[in-house]
Design a protein around this motif. Structure first.
Motif, PDB file in Angstrom:
ATOM      1  N   ARG A   1      51.333 -60.495   1.729  1.00 28.50           N
ATOM      2  CA  ARG A   1      51.181 -60.546   3.184  1.00 28.50           C
ATOM      3  C   ARG A   1      49.949 -61.362   3.587  1.00 28.50           C
ATOM      4  O   ARG A   1      49.705 -61.600   4.755  1.00 28.50           O
ATOM      5  N   LYS A   2      49.141 -61.766   2.600  1.00 29.11           N
ATOM      6  CA  LYS A   2      47.914 -62.525   2.872  1.00 29.11           C
ATOM      7  C   LYS A   2      47.988 -63.836   2.114  1.00 29.11           C
ATOM      8  O   LYS A   2      48.067 -63.852   0.886  1.00 29.11           O
TER       9      LYS A   2
ATOM     10  N   ASP B   1      59.811 -67.635   2.267  1.00 29.04           N
ATOM     11  CA  ASP B   1      59.693 -66.308   2.867  1.00 29.04           C
ATOM     12  C   ASP B   1      60.273 -65.238   1.936  1.00 29.04           C
ATOM     13  O   ASP B   1      59.696 -64.157   1.776  1.00 29.04           O
TER      14      ASP B   1
ATOM     15  N   GLU C   1      49.431 -58.684  -3.201  1.00 26.00           N
ATOM     16  CA  GLU C   1      49.237 -58.717  -1.747  1.00 26.00           C
ATOM     17  C   GLU C   1      48.850 -60.133  -1.301  1.00 26.00           C
ATOM     18  O   GLU C   1      49.126 -60.544  -0.191  1.00 26.00           O
TER      19      GLU C   1
ATOM     20  N   SER D   1      61.650 -55.798  12.767  1.00 24.11           N
ATOM     21  CA  SER D   1      60.346 -55.826  12.117  1.00 24.11           C
ATOM     22  C   SER D   1      59.292 -55.165  13.001  1.00 24.11           C
ATOM     23  O   SER D   1      58.442 -54.408  12.531  1.00 24.11           O
TER      24      SER D   1
ATOM     25  N   ARG E   1      55.321 -65.458  11.401  1.00 22.58           N
ATOM     26  CA  ARG E   1      55.936 -64.451  10.516  1.00 22.58           C
ATOM     27  C   ARG E   1      54.956 -63.340  10.144  1.00 22.58           C
ATOM     28  O   ARG E   1      55.185 -62.583   9.208  1.00 22.58           O
ATOM     29  N   ASP E   2      53.833 -63.275  10.849  1.00 23.22           N
ATOM     30  CA  ASP E   2      52.882 -62.167  10.717  1.00 23.22           C
ATOM     31  C   ASP E   2      52.093 -62.147   9.417  1.00 23.22           C
ATOM     32  O   ASP E   2      51.581 -61.090   9.024  1.00 23.22           O
ATOM     33  N   TYR E   3      51.984 -63.273   8.736  1.00 23.12           N
ATOM     34  CA  TYR E   3      51.093 -63.330   7.572  1.00 23.12           C
ATOM     35  C   TYR E   3      49.644 -63.451   8.040  1.00 23.12           C
ATOM     36  O   TYR E   3      49.362 -64.067   9.064  1.00 23.12           O
ATOM     37  N   GLN E   4      48.745 -62.882   7.244  1.00 27.45           N
ATOM     38  CA  GLN E   4      47.313 -63.057   7.474  1.00 27.45           C
ATOM     39  C   GLN E   4      46.859 -64.291   6.698  1.00 27.45           C
ATOM     40  O   GLN E   4      47.231 -64.474   5.544  1.00 27.45           O
TER      41      GLN E   4
ATOM     42  N   SER F   1      58.220 -62.261   0.109  1.00 29.63           N
ATOM     43  CA  SER F   1      58.665 -60.891   0.306  1.00 29.63           C
ATOM     44  C   SER F   1      58.850 -60.188  -1.039  1.00 29.63           C
ATOM     45  O   SER F   1      58.464 -59.023  -1.205  1.00 29.63           O
TER      46      SER F   1
END
Lengths: 196, 196, 196, 196
Positions: free
Chosen positions: A128-129, A119, A16, C123, A151-154, A123
């Protein structure tokens, strides 16, 4: 040639979290190099510790590096040159040599996401973090962080594992990323992997 | 780290044309490998001649290859392995080893443009006319050609320098690229560089 | 301006599936138009039924359309023009007018993913399974399908809801997508949403 | 459907320069809205003058705007709503309504280049020199500028035609773009189109 086999082939490790080391392999052989190095070297030392912790926790390390080889020579050759040739950046390259199971992505411009496979790699890893580290805070780290956020990553961007030419520039970039990208900028010692 | 220096660094060669070698470094170690190899080997031999002509004409060669190293090992190491380990693809890898001044771009999926630096490299070279070669005509060559066309590149895809599993599949893919992508599919011997 | 608010704003509907209607709003006013229309009109009729079923099942419909307005006029205006002006494509536009809660994405080239927001929209929807329909099977549907596959979407491309200029071209494109993109090409009546 | 016709269709105007208006159509209906508006309204007035000069010089104006319609409603409808509904942003929308021959590109995130057709539109126009204006300087203007720089555009970002929540934030963002992106940040009155 990709027909009948799964195009993804060997499955990479799943995680993750991912640790990104941005432009740590660098000759630092430019006018502002010495100023940046003053701050970059202590940051690199902390990054060594963070990278060890990440490794123990199963968090993959990804070198996101300028393509000094200009699409003609390999990354590991670039690393060897940076370590051996006693350029200003050698001390950092020696501290943070990529291990065999580290990943690397070569970027042609400032952002690690621009025209690269980063990316796709993230994936595949299921990451995602992201923990962003490296140099310089207000350029390549910032560009990469902005792109990661879209791209919505934390994001975790520990304030003690990146550096800029001046303390003020570093601080301002960290504040920008904290405010606009919702980045966690706590020092690396406070960083907890796997926490939600 | 990219601040004060020109982000493009060393200027690459300039050329209106570029020769793309798609997935020629490949172990061909999959069920359909033998069928594809029957057609791929003669195509590779013609590609050797074309690459020599291109080199003499100052047209850069770019290996656009599957990333077998999965972001962990270098391309030249992958080439060495493909040549040495007597995999089904060794004969082709031996015929077409990348030279020191050849470029390479590693692709994670089928199209050479998807999540790679190919577009940036071509832009640096100033290349607007692409010669597409390699394997397989109806998969990675086709995907790359489609993407090149959408990016306004002019295409030459010599019918004798790529191959598919069957002659019919090869021919159909060539027809598709001729009709919909306005590709010049004349045999390599008829290909004229620098012609407008 | 995006500072303090969530950049994603109003949450769109969530759905694992999405129905893509590719270039169904089209004047068909080009030399091959009549040939294509012969096959496109029956396909459009079946697509009407499929769209209804999708709507009842909560599957969002996304019009992925050529940008006839050339970045100057709106999509709904383009639809109205296509319906009203008695162009060859009017019968199809009348059969399949976008509803107020349908989505649309305007594409500048052949693939619905190239230089568009389609990936971001999917998405947001959480959609990983796409039903591709529209015209022509061997061009815009094919380009979009190839790009979707590289992005790891699962594909259904019902053989009776798209069309090409000839039955043979349609069939070959469907076979290509079935084989290389692992697309489910069963007729629309056999398509089951929500099935895994 | 794109087969036989040129996919680019109607040729758009050609211009080496393009004027980008970033998020000027905005309701400003968020907590920091009033602070930003204090600076944005005077900037919008100067932008009106700049847009007129650009129009006379044949420089196309491109609205690069948040997609408030969320892929369901058209931009011109969004404009009308913003003008009519007396939201905090109405005064700016009234000052700068898009004309019929202005272009628009809807962006899903902060950068005008991320998942949009902006790059394709600029390529069609032949534009290599961009004038960036709008709101907020340190977010969407900055993200767009960073992305434009990586794509090798030359940048003019007149200091008096964009705004942030505070004068200090605005100034710092302008300094960043001047230093790292080589942007010309002279006030709009000093901006010369067509100059090399």
């Amino acid at each position: 040639m990709k027909t009948p086999r799964d195009p993804h082939g060997v499955a990479p490790d799943k995680s993750e979290w991912a640790l990104l080391l941005i432009d740590v392999i660098n000759d630092f052989d430019f006018p502002e190099g010495p100023k940046l190095l003053r701050f970059a070297l202590p940051a690199a030392r902390r990054l060594v510790a963070l990278k060890k912790r990440a490794h123990r926790a199963g968090v993959p390390a990804i070198y996101v590096n300028d393509n000094f080889g200009r699409w003609r020579s390999d990354f590991r050759k670039q690393v060897a040159r940076c370590v051996d040739q006693k350029c200003p950046g050698s001390p950092i390259a020696k501290l943070l040599p990529p291990a065999d199971d580290d990943y690397f992505v070569l970027k042609p411009k400032h952002s690690g996401f621009f025209s690269t496979s980063l990316d796709v790699l993230l994936s595949h890893l299921g990451a995602r973090k992201l923990i962003l580290t490296g140099f310089a805070t207000d350029i390549c780290v910032l560009f990469t962080a902005d792109d990661a956020y879209m791209r919505d990553y934390q994001l975790s961007i520990p304030v003690d594992c990146s550096a800029a030419e001046t303390a003020a520039a570093h601080r301002r970039a960290c504040e920008h990323m904290k405010r606009f990208l919702k980045a966690d900028i706590r020092p690396s010692a406070k960083l907890r992997f796997r926490a939600d």
